[in-house]
Design a protein around this motif. Structure first.
Motif, PDB file in Angstrom:
ATOM      1  N   LEU A  13       0.905  -1.144  -0.045  1.00 34.02           N
ATOM      2  CA  LEU A  13      -0.045   0.056  -0.198  1.00 34.02           C
ATOM      3  C   LEU A  13       0.973   1.371   0.091  1.00 34.02           C
ATOM      4  CD1 LEU A  13      -2.987  -1.058   2.567  1.00 34.02           C
ATOM      5  CD2 LEU A  13      -3.108  -0.728   0.088  1.00 34.02           C
ATOM      6  N   VAL A  16       2.432   1.844  -3.513  1.00 30.22           N
ATOM      7  CA  VAL A  16       1.741   2.293  -4.540  1.00 30.22           C
ATOM      8  C   VAL A  16       1.188   3.517  -4.439  1.00 30.22           C
ATOM      9  CG1 VAL A  16      -0.468   1.455  -5.604  1.00 30.22           C
ATOM     10  CG2 VAL A  16       1.060  -0.071  -5.419  1.00 30.22           C
ATOM     11  N   LEU A  17       0.705   3.697  -3.009  1.00 33.46           N
ATOM     12  CA  LEU A  17       0.281   5.247  -2.415  1.00 33.46           C
ATOM     13  C   LEU A  17       1.202   6.098  -2.773  1.00 33.46           C
ATOM     14  CD1 LEU A  17      -1.722   4.607   0.549  1.00 33.46           C
ATOM     15  CD2 LEU A  17      -2.553   5.683  -1.475  1.00 33.46           C
ATOM     16  N   ARG A  75      -8.416   5.017  -3.349  1.00 39.06           N
ATOM     17  CA  ARG A  75      -8.738   3.963  -2.945  1.00 39.06           C
ATOM     18  C   ARG A  75      -9.117   3.088  -4.007  1.00 39.06           C
ATOM     19  NH1 ARG A  75     -14.170   2.886   0.643  1.00 39.06           N
ATOM     20  NH2 ARG A  75     -13.711   0.768   1.290  1.00 39.06           N
ATOM     21  N   LEU A  78      -5.858   1.890  -5.897  1.00 44.26           N
ATOM     22  CA  LEU A  78      -5.482   0.740  -4.792  1.00 44.26           C
ATOM     23  C   LEU A  78      -5.901  -0.604  -5.266  1.00 44.26           C
ATOM     24  CD1 LEU A  78      -4.786   2.497  -1.393  1.00 44.26           C
ATOM     25  CD2 LEU A  78      -3.062   1.432  -3.109  1.00 44.26           C
ATOM     26  N   ARG A  81      -4.839  -1.837  -8.832  1.00 37.03           N
ATOM     27  CA  ARG A  81      -3.549  -2.127  -9.010  1.00 37.03           C
ATOM     28  C   ARG A  81      -2.878  -3.217  -8.163  1.00 37.03           C
ATOM     29  NH1 ARG A  81      -0.190   3.342 -10.511  1.00 37.03           N
ATOM     30  NH2 ARG A  81      -2.058   4.186 -11.759  1.00 37.03           N
ATOM     31  N   ALA A  87     -10.667  -2.409  -1.111  1.00 42.18           N
ATOM     32  CA  ALA A  87      -9.551  -1.711  -0.651  1.00 42.18           C
ATOM     33  C   ALA A  87     -10.108  -0.989   0.579  1.00 42.18           C
ATOM     34  CB  ALA A  87      -9.278  -0.817  -1.905  1.00 42.18           C
TER      35      ALA A  87
END
Length: 146
Positions: A13, A16-17, A75, A78, A81, A87
């Protein structure tokens, strides 16, 4: 959920964030943001995202407002991906630990600078015994250090 799985999800997380916020969020309040940590609740329903603005023109509250506004988009991305069925809801929290560390470093530097004054020079030298700095104190059977 096992602790190892939670850690893996938190690190994914975070990764990716970080990329999404840097490349996809167009809100001018956000700017350069570093995601310092992500903490997922045990039921994976929510995640706290700790951030720190990097060279931002906006105060942390405005940056958080920009991130909160983009939370729905983030969200959804996320979930896509990472292939998550559900999520987590994202809650953004300003990470004060970086600011605190900088403040402590500044205090230590100030304290070290104060010890460099002539009146304070005798105290640190007396605290270190002279024998601990000489090479003769090493045992000859110890391997040489490289």
């Amino acid at each position: 959920m096992s602790h190892g799985r939670a850690q893996r999800i938190e690190s994914e997380l975070q990764r990716v964030l970080s990329a999404l916020i840097t490349r996809e969020v167009k809100d001018p309040r956000v700017g350069n943001v570093t995601v310092t940590a992500v903490s997922v609740s045990p039921d994976m329903g929510s995640a706290r995202v700790f951030f720190t603005p990097f060279a931002s023109l906006h105060p942390p509250d405005e940056v958080r407002a920009g991130l909160t506004r983009a939370a729905g988009f983030l969200r959804g991305e996320l979930g896509r991906r990472l292939g998550l069925r559900h999520a987590p809801r994202l809650e953004f929290v300003f990470d004060e630990s970086v600011e605190g560390a900088a403040r402590l470093t500044h205090l230590i530097d100030d304290r070290a600078g104060a010890a460099a004054h002539p009146g304070d020079a005798a105290a640190p030298a007396a605290a270190v015994p002279a024998s601990s700095t000489t090479p003769e104190t090493h045992n000859s059977s110890d391997p040489p250090r490289r």
